[in-house]
Motif scaffolding. Structure first.
Motif, PDB file in Angstrom:
ATOM      1  N   GLN A   1      21.614  62.819  15.841  1.00 15.64           N
ATOM      2  CA  GLN A   1      21.739  62.996  17.299  1.00 15.64           C
ATOM      3  C   GLN A   1      21.673  64.466  17.697  1.00 15.64           C
TER       4      GLN A   1
ATOM      5  N   THR B   1      28.664  58.525  21.206  1.00 16.80           N
ATOM      6  CA  THR B   1      27.803  57.451  20.718  1.00 16.80           C
ATOM      7  C   THR B   1      28.537  56.129  20.845  1.00 16.80           C
TER       8      THR B   1
ATOM      9  N   ALA C   1      29.261  61.601  17.723  1.00 13.51           N
ATOM     10  CA  ALA C   1      28.348  61.989  16.646  1.00 13.51           C
ATOM     11  C   ALA C   1      28.972  63.174  15.904  1.00 13.51           C
TER      12      ALA C   1
ATOM     13  N   ARG D   1      22.390  59.506  12.393  1.00 12.27           N
ATOM     14  CA  ARG D   1      23.064  60.758  12.059  1.00 12.27           C
ATOM     15  C   ARG D   1      22.311  61.986  12.560  1.00 12.27           C
TER      16      ARG D   1
END
Length: 300
Positions: A205, A116, A135, A203
């Motif tokens: 992903q 990310t 992530a 949060r």
């Protein structure tokens, strides 16, 4: 000189007593965990034969929690120290943890971790912090959660060989429950189809990737009223994505939910459960959240 098993457990009991926590029986194995999903897995796997140490306060975010000296000592004394890996929490990189008793539960799928962009922001009085470039809420892909539970089971069996059969049986039951969550989540993905979703925090992903969901994220604190700039940014995101559903990570203010409706969004609360819920447990809370999301998507 390495501490004996008895000495480590005696140290753990002493340290826990200094921070106003119940003293754990010295003869029982202890599993220390970095977040609530791992604590839940350890509780299920141990079946009452081990004590689970999850020292993060109820009002703290385990991702950014900083243990005190007594907390570190108690963790170091545990028979198994279960970390989430994937960049979840920074304290393990700054503490001296015994390698032989420490397990990174996401190591087996390190090649499947999601990268990310780094985002720096603040929540409430906690000061600024940054999301890492990986992530870290891995357990929201329930197949990865299963791998984490299996890795933790292996570590517990190594440290508790006399309980190997029980841990293995409990592992199989836990993996069955996680498979059920995976099936339910796959149904959510199928129900969503091409529906675009916006989440209140980046949060989700692994949840989106695993179940084929089109997820974008803002960076809001559900406990705070979004300001005009945040609402304007959300409107821009709705226009760009065509989103119809908004997922909160915690219960928001009534006014925020009402404004969501005026923007044409149906919202739902889906706590990612990094910390222990006030009611229920990991399994029951996840089942409830998935059912609610599926219902919102189905009724659109």
């Amino acid at each position: 000189m390495p501490l004996s098993t008895f000495s480590r457990r005696a140290t753990l009991g002493l340290m826990l007593s200094t921070v106003a926590m119940p003293v754990l029986a010295q003869e029982r194995p202890v599993v220390a965990t970095a977040n609530y999903p791992l604590a839940y897995f350890a509780e299920r796997l141990g079946g009452g034969a081990a004590d689970v140490l999850f020292p993060v306060p109820a009002d703290a975010d385990p991702s950014f929690w900083r243990p005190g000296i007594a907390d570190i000592a108690a963790i170091q004394a545990a028979d198994v120290i279960a970390l989430n890996g994937a960049g979840f929490a920074t304290w393990p990189t700054k503490a001296s943890l015994p390698r032989s008793r420490t397990v990174d539960t996401s190591a087996s799928f390190s090649d499947r971790l999601i990268k990310t962009d780094t985002v720096t922001h603040s929540h409430g009085d906690g000061g600024q912090h940054s999301h890492t470039d990986t992530a870290s809420y891995t357990w929201l892909d329930f197949t990865l959660a299963s791998e984490q539970a299996g890795t933790l089971a292996d570590a517990m069996i190594r440290q508790m060989p006399e309980q190997a059969d029980m841990i293995a049986a409990n592992r199989d039951a836990l993996l069955g429950d996680l498979a059920g969550l995976n099936t339910r989540a796959a149904t959510v993905g199928a129900t969503a189809g091409s529906t675009a979703i916006i989440t209140s925090h980046p949060r989700y992903q692994y949840f989106g990737t695993a179940y084929g969901l089109d997820i974008s994220a803002v960076d809001w604190d559900a406990n705070e009223d979004p300001g005009p700039a945040q609402w304007a940014a959300l409107e821009d995101m709705i226009a760009a994505t065509g989103a119809a559903v908004f997922i909160w990570e915690a219960e928001p203010a009534t006014a925020s939910r009402e404004r969501m409706a005026t923007l044409g969004l149906t919202d739902v609360v889906f706590p990612p459960l990094a910390n222990r819920p006030a009611e229920g447990d990991f399994l029951t809370q996840m089942e409830t959240s998935l059912q609610q999301i599926e219902a919102v998507l189905r009724d659109r």
